[in-house]
Design an enzyme around this catalytic site. Sequence first.
Site, short mmCIF file in Angstrom:
data_model
loop_
_atom_site.label_atom_id
_atom_site.label_comp_id
_atom_site.label_asym_id
_atom_site.label_seq_id
_atom_site.Cartn_x
_atom_site.Cartn_y
_atom_site.Cartn_z
N ALA A 158 -69.69 0.91 -51.68
CA ALA A 158 -70.81 1.77 -51.27
C ALA A 158 -71.15 1.55 -49.80
O ALA A 158 -71.29 2.50 -49.03
CB ALA A 158 -72.03 1.49 -52.15
N GLU A 182 -71.99 -9.08 -45.01
CA GLU A 182 -71.39 -9.26 -46.33
C GLU A 182 -71.33 -10.75 -46.62
O GLU A 182 -70.82 -11.53 -45.82
CB GLU A 182 -69.99 -8.63 -46.34
N CYS A 235 -61.88 -3.69 -59.25
CA CYS A 235 -61.19 -3.26 -60.47
C CYS A 235 -59.75 -3.73 -60.52
O CYS A 235 -59.11 -3.71 -61.57
CB CYS A 235 -61.18 -1.74 -60.57
#
Lengths: 449, 449
Positions: B14, B35, B45
Amino acid sequence: MTTGRLIVIGGDAAGMSAASKVRREQPQREIVVFERSPHTSYSACGMPYFIAGLIDSADKLVARSPEKFRDKFNIDAWVQHEVLTIDPSTQRLLVRNLINGSETLEAYDQLLIATGAQAIFPPLPGNEADGIFSLSTLASGIKVYEFMDKELPRSAVVVGGGYIGLEMAEALVRQGLQVSLIEKGEQVMGTLDPDMGMLVSEALREIGVTLYLNESLTDYETSNNKVTGVVTDQRTLPADLVIVGLGTRPNTGLAKEAGLLLGEKGSIRVNPRQQSSVPNIWAAGDCAESFHLISRKPFHVALGTVANKQGNVAGINLSGGYATFPGVVGTAVSKICKYEVARTGLTERELTALGLQYTTATTKTKTRAGYYPGAGWIMVKLLAEQGTGRLLGGQIVGLEGAAKRIDVLATALTAGMTVQQIVDLDLSYAPPFSPVWDPVQTAARQLVG
Amino acid sequence: MTTGRLIVIGGDAAGMSAASKVRREQPQREIVVFERSPHTSYSACGMPYFIAGLIDSADKLVARSPEKFRDKFNIDAWVQHEVLTIDPSTQRLLVRNLINGSETLEAYDQLLIATGAQAIFPPLPGNEADGIFSLSTLASGIKVYEFMDKELPRSAVVVGGGYIGLEMAEALVRQGLQVSLIEKGEQVMGTLDPDMGMLVSEALREIGVTLYLNESLTDYETSNNKVTGVVTDQRTLPADLVIVGLGTRPNTGLAKEAGLLLGEKGSIRVNPRQQSSVPNIWAAGDCAESFHLISRKPFHVALGTVANKQGNVAGINLSGGYATFPGVVGTAVSKICKYEVARTGLTERELTALGLQYTTATTKTKTRAGYYPGAGWIMVKLLAEQGTGRLLGGQIVGLEGAAKRIDVLATALTAGMTVQQIVDLDLSYAPPFSPVWDPVQTAARQLVG
């Protein structure tokens, strides 16, 4: 329409779908089917795979035999029986038993014409020579198989680069033949735009098919009534086997003689319930007209999906229900060796002919997450209406997993979605199946800007 | 919102989608990203496949590194930098450099919170023992891989039968471990109805996973701070490695402390443009709320597709454009060995909780024409609204080619189609890809009757 003797002419997808539906709804109704060929309910689309040797018996292409229809479904199915004439004034058919030549008159209360389509052959003197085939009925596919088994042809020419032509070219390569393909257009797969068709041309060359584009069949060379070559407007190609794949036309001679109104490409004009212009006569499948939801015009297409749907609709109406055929959006799919090819909606040429203005985007992405084993390329082309952004068509060429994505576009087209709405769709993602933006969405994003 | 310093907290799907979109629209805009982990823009994933050995390096899961963002996109991306507090009144963040421990105050004009989700760990004393892992960040996945490489575990227990749990169970079987899985529900894959989840349970047993259903984690056994077993409410299972896959919760501690309104499951409440309740603060991705188009309610789901879409929407709005997040229909897909599993819309349990009445049909057909090589079974379950026939949900379990068909249902759901309209769709058919009625249509036909 719901009582009395129902006769169906044609025992394949449309005819038998209708007959089966009526039987389910009306267990006591008299249902008679006449089919000219020796087979009922077979998969014409499966023939190239049978000829390729992927399916070990033609029997496997038959979903239900005449015996099964008779014994299990109480449907009086007669194969090798040809209907010669329809007399709407007396509601009688003249039917010939092709085995013994006898002819009988058969009375109907309701008649469904499901006579399918026939292969287009150019009117050439050599047409009758041995070794020249088309593929329409299962019997025609078996003939090709038997010819190959007996004559061991080494070189083949496929005439026409549509679905059947390409699938047959692959089948013949698989069987070890030297295969040439002639196509009058600038690319094979004329149902795609040329830029996408070009990818298919490349795929064919890759598997060893020699392509002659912008080239037309003009004659055959024969010897002792056997084909030995194909003459084009530019050269002569040696050939022990010729497959003519120039498309089909609706098989509507009978219907025309009986006075039924014909429409697109000579198909039988029907209302949405599959009723023809003549009382008590219905039509469904490859012989009947369809409707294109995007062009909003009558349309003709010879496809099993349409035949099954129209047959089912006819069956519902013939047994006292109410159903209408919903129309098509022009979806089709094919596999050419490792390449998958699909389309839906309208192409640039079709849009231009309709006077519609459009924008296009073509994106090359992957069928799976880029890092996942087996990720292959997929090219998606979308066409959207100028101004509104409404989807008008989509084309896909790519590797394993590419083609069935066309169904999302077919669904979006039917729903009248814009490309923004396609970007917004909550499509599935996991690395073995897709990048995080599905390839159809990546193309749509490009159109949104 | 279109000028001044933009700070993004969180450098994955995002956050980086938003940052990249703003950069494309505003080449001069100052964009800073913090981050906490060492990685940006990675595929969470993909971790099970990395651990399974299908992908040879974790680097391949990184779409874009911080260096690439800095050098190529002029986005000032700082990894291993944790934002400790947000002060909306002064529009400042307190940021800690996790490498050297230094802290700085950073001012923003616009702030995007994209802090993702964190794995749910039950509050057990043994949680800190070596050998107990969850999978959320790429760093956590690398830890599992390194542990396996170094410790050579022989037995593993996976806690939780959701997507991550099942994908990890498969990954560990592939790596030769003895794998048990405990699941408190009556079936794995609780996002499906139990009848469909049962098929997935069978698939897991088939590949050698020992399933303990209706069973809950209560404790760990440890020795020298290393896990040696998992205690459930019914037994103790030996384990050298434990994967806790009990789902995730939105990572919204920071947002909550800053006074942002939270919604479903503690996710940050946002309007459709991804604006939070506090001026100049936006949120997107796994930490933000979503909206379910079928239940018509706020919803939370941690999925890459949603994170990318929300990030893109936030990016458009933050750079002076206008976009709204369209909501979701609950689509998800997973591959468990040869089995493909997918769902969209609402399940029976979800429909019942909403007070909606529905009918269901489940059909078992084939992924391809029955005679075509590689045709495998596919089970499709559809749920439609009582009376209207409007599609409310779909679930698919099957072999190769099964899962991606969920996208047709997701599209149909979004368009508000009825099951009759699904029957009517012009979906693609050719023997290598589908029976003549696509499996989703066969299920729809059963509901239509």
